[in-house]
Design a protein around this motif. Sequence first.
Motif, PDB file in Angstrom:
ATOM      1  N   VAL A 108       0.821  -1.223   0.000  1.00  0.00           N
ATOM      2  CA  VAL A 108       0.000   0.000   0.000  1.00  0.00           C
ATOM      3  C   VAL A 108       0.854   1.271   0.000  1.00  0.00           C
ATOM      4  CG1 VAL A 108      -2.132  -0.938   0.968  1.00  0.00           C
ATOM      5  CG2 VAL A 108      -0.334  -0.126   2.499  1.00  0.00           C
ATOM      6  N   SER A 109       2.130   1.136   0.244  1.00  0.00           N
ATOM      7  CA  SER A 109       3.014   2.303   0.166  1.00  0.00           C
ATOM      8  C   SER A 109       4.446   1.800   0.011  1.00  0.00           C
ATOM      9  CB  SER A 109       2.917   3.143   1.444  1.00  0.00           C
ATOM     10  OG  SER A 109       3.415   2.398   2.540  1.00  0.00           O
ATOM     11  N   CYS A 110       5.337   2.713  -0.384  1.00  0.00           N
ATOM     12  CA  CYS A 110       6.751   2.324  -0.421  1.00  0.00           C
ATOM     13  C   CYS A 110       7.276   2.216   1.005  1.00  0.00           C
ATOM     14  CB  CYS A 110       7.556   3.330  -1.237  1.00  0.00           C
ATOM     15  SG  CYS A 110       9.278   2.812  -1.393  1.00  0.00           S
ATOM     16  N   THR A 178      20.441   1.800  -0.087  1.00  0.00           N
ATOM     17  CA  THR A 178      20.605   3.228  -0.415  1.00  0.00           C
ATOM     18  C   THR A 178      19.384   3.764  -1.150  1.00  0.00           C
ATOM     19  OG1 THR A 178      21.999   4.866  -1.547  1.00  0.00           O
ATOM     20  CG2 THR A 178      21.800   2.730  -2.619  1.00  0.00           C
ATOM     21  N   ASP A 179      19.106   5.044  -0.938  1.00  0.00           N
ATOM     22  CA  ASP A 179      18.150   5.731  -1.805  1.00  0.00           C
ATOM     23  C   ASP A 179      18.794   5.854  -3.186  1.00  0.00           C
ATOM     24  OD1 ASP A 179      16.696   6.132   0.514  1.00  0.00           O
ATOM     25  OD2 ASP A 179      16.542   8.306   0.295  1.00  0.00           O
ATOM     26  N   GLY A 180      17.990   5.860  -4.237  1.00  0.00           N
ATOM     27  CA  GLY A 180      18.513   6.116  -5.578  1.00  0.00           C
ATOM     28  C   GLY A 180      18.743   7.613  -5.750  1.00  0.00           C
ATOM     29  N   PHE A 182      18.466  11.055  -3.291  1.00  0.00           N
ATOM     30  CA  PHE A 182      18.290  11.452  -1.893  1.00  0.00           C
ATOM     31  C   PHE A 182      17.324  12.637  -1.834  1.00  0.00           C
ATOM     32  CE2 PHE A 182      22.005   8.881  -2.013  1.00  0.00           C
ATOM     33  CZ  PHE A 182      21.908   8.138  -0.832  1.00  0.00           C
ATOM     34  N   SER A 183      16.270  12.462  -1.042  1.00  0.00           N
ATOM     35  CA  SER A 183      15.126  13.362  -1.190  1.00  0.00           C
ATOM     36  C   SER A 183      15.372  14.776  -0.688  1.00  0.00           C
ATOM     37  CB  SER A 183      13.899  12.761  -0.502  1.00  0.00           C
ATOM     38  OG  SER A 183      14.204  12.383   0.817  1.00  0.00           O
ATOM     39  N   MET A 184      16.282  14.976   0.222  1.00  0.00           N
ATOM     40  CA  MET A 184      16.523  16.337   0.706  1.00  0.00           C
ATOM     41  C   MET A 184      17.671  17.018  -0.035  1.00  0.00           C
ATOM     42  SD  MET A 184      14.440  17.437   2.855  1.00  0.00           S
ATOM     43  CE  MET A 184      12.938  16.497   2.925  1.00  0.00           C
ATOM     44  N   VAL A 207      17.973  -0.760  -3.521  1.00  0.00           N
ATOM     45  CA  VAL A 207      17.860   0.666  -3.857  1.00  0.00           C
ATOM     46  C   VAL A 207      16.402   1.106  -3.774  1.00  0.00           C
ATOM     47  CG1 VAL A 207      18.222   2.423  -5.645  1.00  0.00           C
ATOM     48  CG2 VAL A 207      19.874   0.559  -5.399  1.00  0.00           C
ATOM     49  N   ASP A 208      16.141   2.132  -2.984  1.00  0.00           N
ATOM     50  CA  ASP A 208      14.813   2.762  -2.962  1.00  0.00           C
ATOM     51  C   ASP A 208      14.842   3.894  -3.979  1.00  0.00           C
ATOM     52  OD1 ASP A 208      12.684   4.470  -2.557  1.00  0.00           O
ATOM     53  OD2 ASP A 208      12.729   4.343  -0.377  1.00  0.00           O
ATOM     54  N   ASP A 209      14.147   3.690  -5.093  1.00  0.00           N
ATOM     55  CA  ASP A 209      14.227   4.683  -6.177  1.00  0.00           C
ATOM     56  C   ASP A 209      12.935   5.498  -6.302  1.00  0.00           C
ATOM     57  OD1 ASP A 209      15.803   5.980  -8.002  1.00  0.00           O
ATOM     58  OD2 ASP A 209      15.223   4.700  -9.683  1.00  0.00           O
ATOM     59  N   SER A 210      12.356   5.812  -5.174  1.00  0.00           N
ATOM     60  CA  SER A 210      11.074   6.534  -5.185  1.00  0.00           C
ATOM     61  C   SER A 210      11.136   7.863  -5.944  1.00  0.00           C
ATOM     62  CB  SER A 210      10.615   6.805  -3.749  1.00  0.00           C
ATOM     63  OG  SER A 210      10.224   5.601  -3.144  1.00  0.00           O
ATOM     64  N   HIS A 211      12.256   8.576  -5.825  1.00  0.00           N
ATOM     65  CA  HIS A 211      12.367   9.875  -6.516  1.00  0.00           C
ATOM     66  C   HIS A 211      13.095   9.760  -7.856  1.00  0.00           C
ATOM     67  CE1 HIS A 211      10.758  12.680  -3.534  1.00  0.00           C
ATOM     68  NE2 HIS A 211      11.313  11.913  -2.608  1.00  0.00           N
ATOM     69  N   GLY A 241       3.256   6.681  -5.595  1.00  0.00           N
ATOM     70  CA  GLY A 241       2.666   7.923  -5.094  1.00  0.00           C
ATOM     71  C   GLY A 241       3.388   9.184  -5.544  1.00  0.00           C
ATOM     72  N   LYS A 242       4.308   9.037  -6.477  1.00  0.00           N
ATOM     73  CA  LYS A 242       5.008  10.241  -6.957  1.00  0.00           C
ATOM     74  C   LYS A 242       4.813  10.341  -8.481  1.00  0.00           C
ATOM     75  CE  LYS A 242       8.378   9.908  -3.159  1.00  0.00           C
ATOM     76  NZ  LYS A 242       7.710  10.658  -2.109  1.00  0.00           N
ATOM     77  N   ALA A 243       5.857  10.004  -9.270  1.00  0.00           N
ATOM     78  CA  ALA A 243       5.716  10.187 -10.725  1.00  0.00           C
ATOM     79  C   ALA A 243       4.632   9.287 -11.324  1.00  0.00           C
ATOM     80  CB  ALA A 243       7.049   9.897 -11.414  1.00  0.00           C
TER      81      ALA A 243
END
Length: 391
Positions: A108-110, A178-180, A182-184, A207-211, A241-243
């Motif tokens: 239901v979510s990342c 690792t994030d793919g 980095f959100s900040m 790899v979390d590639d949410s962004h 929930g993003k792109a």
Amino acid sequence: MSALTEQVGAELTALRDARTYKRFNTLESPQGPVVRMAGRGEVIVLSSNNYLGLADHPEVVRAGIEGLERYGAGTASVRFICGTFEPHLELERKVADLSGTEAALTYVSCWNANEAVIPTLTDSTTVIFTDELNHASVIDAVRLSRPAEKVIYPHSDLSRLREGLAGAPSAARKLVVTDGVFSMEGDLARLPEIVELAREFNAVVIVDDSHGVGVLGETGRGVVEHFGLLGEVDVLTGTLGKALGGAAGGYVASSAEVCDLLQQRSRPQLFSNALPPTVACSALRAIELMLEQPALVARLRENTKTFRAMLLEAGYRPLEGESAIIPIIIGETADAIALSERLLEEGVFVTGFGFPVVPEGTARIRVQMSAALEPEHLERAIEAFRRVRPS
Ligand SMILES: Cc1ncc(COP(=O)(O)O)c(C=O)c1O
């Protein structure tokens, strides 16, 4: 007043005193380049994760409505009892194809996907290596796992990662997480070197590639496509929930065995309802649109390049990066929040982030680009940036 209410009240007062209390803005129209915000009127949005502008795309909306009409409001079950619907399987095939993996599994979510995969792949021998700037969901997922050891390496410091890998017992399972993107910071993981290190030390890369998905790579397949590493990363997680439509949902993309084990073992999969089919239908259409219309990703890239140049020209110094996240360091939290408020008064919505989300003294405003922004939106936005620029 009860003791609890009093204590909670004091905590809230502390947040207000520290000026970190968040006030929420209410939208009265769909997410888009311009929204109607309660009490504010029309506002240009440079703050959403609607990277490809698909959140209100008529075909994405229509796919959701058809899914709703055909399958009802939701699953009323977890997947393994009676909550697996056709759109789940169709979406998972599409996500696997997109990710260059054998299989995929939705959540239901990342947030849930990360909390599923990291603990499930952790056994009593495991050493987890995690970048200090990884997303909160990765941090919490690592906390939920019970590894033999956890190594938090300084941001993208691969000599420290190498040292850690070299020092870990050779028989241990080693997970590098690792994030793919980095959100900040908006910067990318140094994935080619991470993959190489993992090969050398027989480690698993997650790899979390949410962004990154929908943003990076010629066809929007994310950081793995950007670096020519499609099919080379053991486990990818991402958000829907993003792109990819912006509704909700997340996934793990990996080998058939890993996805099978997650279905059998991962707690968010076993004990929480499945993605509503209507959401799965919208996400599926969003992915198809992205692949059918490469101009969307190209447009996002063009807008990012253009707006970066405009910001520089207007006297701002954004952090460098290749993603659609453009952070501008302001310094003090109060100043970053004040700047974002001034921009909102000028009709441009850009969020300010301060301590404790980012380290003290590095408060920032974070601009996010979207393919849906037209040149006139960028022009209007930069005019506002010019008017509010701190001297
Ligand atoms: C890197 C990263 N991972 C995970 C998430 C959580 O995604 P979701 O909203 O699908 O839980 C986010 C969202 O902010 C994110 O930026």
